[in-house]
Design a protein around this motif. Sequence first.
Motif, mmCIF file in Angstrom:
data_model
loop_
_atom_site.group_PDB
_atom_site.id
_atom_site.type_symbol
_atom_site.label_atom_id
_atom_site.label_comp_id
_atom_site.label_asym_id
_atom_site.label_seq_id
_atom_site.Cartn_x
_atom_site.Cartn_y
_atom_site.Cartn_z
ATOM 1 N N GLN A 1 -27.245 -67.399 25.948
ATOM 2 C CA GLN A 1 -26.898 -68.808 25.741
ATOM 3 C C GLN A 1 -25.389 -69.025 25.729
ATOM 4 O OE1 GLN A 1 -28.885 -70.764 22.492
ATOM 5 N NE2 GLN A 1 -30.869 -69.863 23.018
ATOM 6 N N ARG A 2 -24.639 -68.106 25.179
ATOM 7 C CA ARG A 2 -23.176 -68.262 25.157
ATOM 8 C C ARG A 2 -22.606 -68.258 26.578
ATOM 9 N NH1 ARG A 2 -21.352 -68.220 20.105
ATOM 10 N NH2 ARG A 2 -22.532 -67.087 18.527
ATOM 11 N N ALA A 3 -23.160 -67.431 27.439
ATOM 12 C CA ALA A 3 -22.698 -67.386 28.832
ATOM 13 C C ALA A 3 -23.065 -68.681 29.552
ATOM 14 C CB ALA A 3 -23.292 -66.179 29.546
ATOM 15 N N ILE A 4 -24.250 -69.200 29.273
ATOM 16 C CA ILE A 4 -24.659 -70.489 29.865
ATOM 17 C C ILE A 4 -23.690 -71.571 29.409
ATOM 18 C CG2 ILE A 4 -26.463 -72.262 29.914
ATOM 19 C CD1 ILE A 4 -28.514 -69.964 29.503
ATOM 20 N N SER A 5 -23.380 -71.569 28.114
ATOM 21 C CA SER A 5 -22.457 -72.548 27.549
ATOM 22 C C SER A 5 -21.096 -72.488 28.239
ATOM 23 C CB SER A 5 -22.304 -72.271 26.048
ATOM 24 O OG SER A 5 -21.304 -73.065 25.485
ATOM 25 N N ARG A 6 -20.553 -71.276 28.394
ATOM 26 C CA ARG A 6 -19.248 -71.109 29.061
ATOM 27 C C ARG A 6 -19.324 -71.555 30.518
ATOM 28 N NH1 ARG A 6 -19.095 -66.377 26.244
ATOM 29 N NH2 ARG A 6 -19.906 -65.220 28.018
ATOM 30 N N GLU A 7 -20.361 -71.132 31.212
ATOM 31 C CA GLU A 7 -20.499 -71.424 32.644
ATOM 32 C C GLU A 7 -20.576 -72.928 32.913
ATOM 33 O OE1 GLU A 7 -20.856 -70.453 36.667
ATOM 34 O OE2 GLU A 7 -20.591 -69.004 35.051
ATOM 35 N N LEU A 8 -21.311 -73.647 32.052
ATOM 36 C CA LEU A 8 -21.521 -75.081 32.269
ATOM 37 C C LEU A 8 -20.502 -75.960 31.548
ATOM 38 C CD1 LEU A 8 -25.416 -75.274 32.075
ATOM 39 C CD2 LEU A 8 -23.954 -74.972 34.077
ATOM 40 N N VAL B 1 -26.808 -76.265 24.756
ATOM 41 C CA VAL B 1 -27.589 -75.298 25.531
ATOM 42 C C VAL B 1 -28.886 -74.982 24.799
ATOM 43 C CG1 VAL B 1 -27.679 -72.904 26.367
ATOM 44 C CG2 VAL B 1 -25.624 -74.274 26.721
ATOM 45 N N ASN B 2 -28.787 -74.707 23.510
ATOM 46 C CA ASN B 2 -29.961 -74.382 22.705
ATOM 47 C C ASN B 2 -30.965 -75.534 22.715
ATOM 48 O OD1 ASN B 2 -31.437 -74.330 19.892
ATOM 49 N ND2 ASN B 2 -30.821 -72.228 20.374
ATOM 50 N N TYR B 3 -30.462 -76.752 22.549
ATOM 51 C CA TYR B 3 -31.303 -77.953 22.559
ATOM 52 C C TYR B 3 -32.032 -78.094 23.903
ATOM 53 C CZ TYR B 3 -32.476 -82.929 22.607
ATOM 54 O OH TYR B 3 -33.142 -84.127 22.714
ATOM 55 N N LEU C 1 -32.617 -75.722 26.183
ATOM 56 C CA LEU C 1 -33.559 -74.625 26.389
ATOM 57 C C LEU C 1 -34.861 -74.877 25.631
ATOM 58 C CD1 LEU C 1 -31.185 -71.539 26.256
ATOM 59 C CD2 LEU C 1 -32.404 -72.408 28.257
ATOM 60 N N LYS C 2 -34.744 -75.353 24.407
ATOM 61 C CA LYS C 2 -35.952 -75.672 23.623
ATOM 62 C C LYS C 2 -36.753 -76.774 24.296
ATOM 63 C CE LYS C 2 -34.485 -74.192 19.050
ATOM 64 N NZ LYS C 2 -34.219 -74.582 17.670
ATOM 65 N N ALA C 3 -36.062 -77.801 24.771
ATOM 66 C CA ALA C 3 -36.750 -78.917 25.441
ATOM 67 C C ALA C 3 -37.441 -78.433 26.711
ATOM 68 C CB ALA C 3 -35.757 -80.030 25.760
ATOM 69 N N LEU C 4 -36.759 -77.608 27.499
ATOM 70 C CA LEU C 4 -37.349 -77.087 28.738
ATOM 71 C C LEU C 4 -38.558 -76.200 28.446
ATOM 72 C CD1 LEU C 4 -34.031 -76.315 30.627
ATOM 73 C CD2 LEU C 4 -35.721 -78.041 31.290
ATOM 74 N N ALA C 5 -38.478 -75.422 27.374
ATOM 75 C CA ALA C 5 -39.608 -74.567 26.992
ATOM 76 C C ALA C 5 -40.778 -75.413 26.496
ATOM 77 C CB ALA C 5 -39.171 -73.566 25.927
ATOM 78 N N GLN C 6 -40.489 -76.439 25.699
ATOM 79 C CA GLN C 6 -41.555 -77.305 25.181
ATOM 80 C C GLN C 6 -42.270 -78.054 26.298
ATOM 81 O OE1 GLN C 6 -39.563 -79.726 22.269
ATOM 82 N NE2 GLN C 6 -39.869 -78.223 20.622
ATOM 83 N N LYS C 7 -41.544 -78.389 27.352
ATOM 84 C CA LYS C 7 -42.143 -79.089 28.489
ATOM 85 C C LYS C 7 -42.898 -78.139 29.414
ATOM 86 C CE LYS C 7 -38.705 -82.765 28.543
ATOM 87 N NZ LYS C 7 -37.626 -83.413 29.290
ATOM 88 N N GLY C 8 -42.794 -76.843 29.136
ATOM 89 C CA GLY C 8 -43.501 -75.855 29.945
ATOM 90 C C GLY C 8 -42.754 -75.426 31.194
ATOM 91 N N ASN D 1 -30.783 -55.561 20.671
ATOM 92 C CA ASN D 1 -30.504 -56.884 20.119
ATOM 93 C C ASN D 1 -31.778 -57.711 20.223
ATOM 94 O OD1 ASN D 1 -29.637 -59.420 19.421
ATOM 95 N ND2 ASN D 1 -28.015 -59.537 20.962
ATOM 96 N N LYS D 2 -32.483 -57.873 19.114
ATOM 97 C CA LYS D 2 -33.771 -58.575 19.123
ATOM 98 C C LYS D 2 -33.598 -60.078 19.363
ATOM 99 C CE LYS D 2 -36.020 -54.877 18.419
ATOM 100 N NZ LYS D 2 -36.458 -54.183 19.594
ATOM 101 N N ARG D 3 -32.360 -60.548 19.354
ATOM 102 C CA ARG D 3 -32.123 -61.969 19.621
ATOM 103 C C ARG D 3 -31.821 -62.228 21.089
ATOM 104 N NH1 ARG D 3 -28.230 -64.453 15.235
ATOM 105 N NH2 ARG D 3 -26.881 -64.105 17.003
ATOM 106 N N GLN D 4 -31.911 -61.220 21.910
ATOM 107 C CA GLN D 4 -31.649 -61.408 23.337
ATOM 108 C C GLN D 4 -32.961 -61.753 24.044
ATOM 109 O OE1 GLN D 4 -29.296 -58.381 25.071
ATOM 110 N NE2 GLN D 4 -29.033 -59.479 26.976
ATOM 111 N N TYR D 5 -32.898 -62.787 24.867
ATOM 112 C CA TYR D 5 -34.102 -63.309 25.494
ATOM 113 C C TYR D 5 -33.964 -63.326 27.012
ATOM 114 C CZ TYR D 5 -34.986 -65.087 20.800
ATOM 115 O OH TYR D 5 -35.184 -65.193 19.448
ATOM 116 N N ALA D 6 -35.115 -63.421 27.649
ATOM 117 C CA ALA D 6 -35.174 -63.713 29.084
ATOM 118 C C ALA D 6 -35.826 -65.079 29.205
ATOM 119 C CB ALA D 6 -35.989 -62.657 29.814
ATOM 120 N N TYR D 7 -35.287 -65.904 30.060
ATOM 121 C CA TYR D 7 -35.809 -67.255 30.280
ATOM 122 C C TYR D 7 -36.388 -67.298 31.691
ATOM 123 C CZ TYR D 7 -32.800 -68.085 26.264
ATOM 124 O OH TYR D 7 -32.209 -68.019 25.042
ATOM 125 N N ILE D 8 -37.700 -67.311 31.769
ATOM 126 C CA ILE D 8 -38.396 -67.246 33.050
ATOM 127 C C ILE D 8 -38.874 -68.640 33.432
ATOM 128 C CG2 ILE D 8 -40.261 -66.119 34.329
ATOM 129 C CD1 ILE D 8 -38.186 -64.169 33.036
#
Length: 124
Positions: A22-29, A36-38, A40-47, A59-66
């Motif tokens: 998420q930090r890299a997404i934040s920097r990139e955009l 970014v967090n908001y 990502l949550k919205a995109l996940a909730q919408k499926g 790092n258990k806080r590292q995710y993949a966003y598919i």
Amino acid sequence: MRNEDNHFRILRLLEANPQLPQRAISRELGISLGAVNYCLKALAQKGYLKVKNFHASDNKRQYAYILTPAGLAQKASLTKRFLHRKLEEFELLKAEIRALEQEQEQQPDPSRTAGDIYKEFEGS
């Protein structure tokens, strides 16, 4: 930046690199980490995204966003609307540039001094 633009740009980034933090997404955009967090949550909730933890990661806080099939379809739709908006903005910008160029052509020569103008006025 509009939420729709943020969603488009995030989906675009994650399609290319699902493991982007998420930090890299934040920097990139150039948007806040909270935004970014908001999004990502919205995109996940919408499926549109599936969020998965890396099992091999320390790092258990590292995710993949598919992107899901619905996410890919949404990205295509957002791409079309984004491109349409940008083309409209481009046409408006070109028209504004043309108007400024015409306005500039009608302006008096800035190298002429007030004395030159006065001499021309006296001579007529």
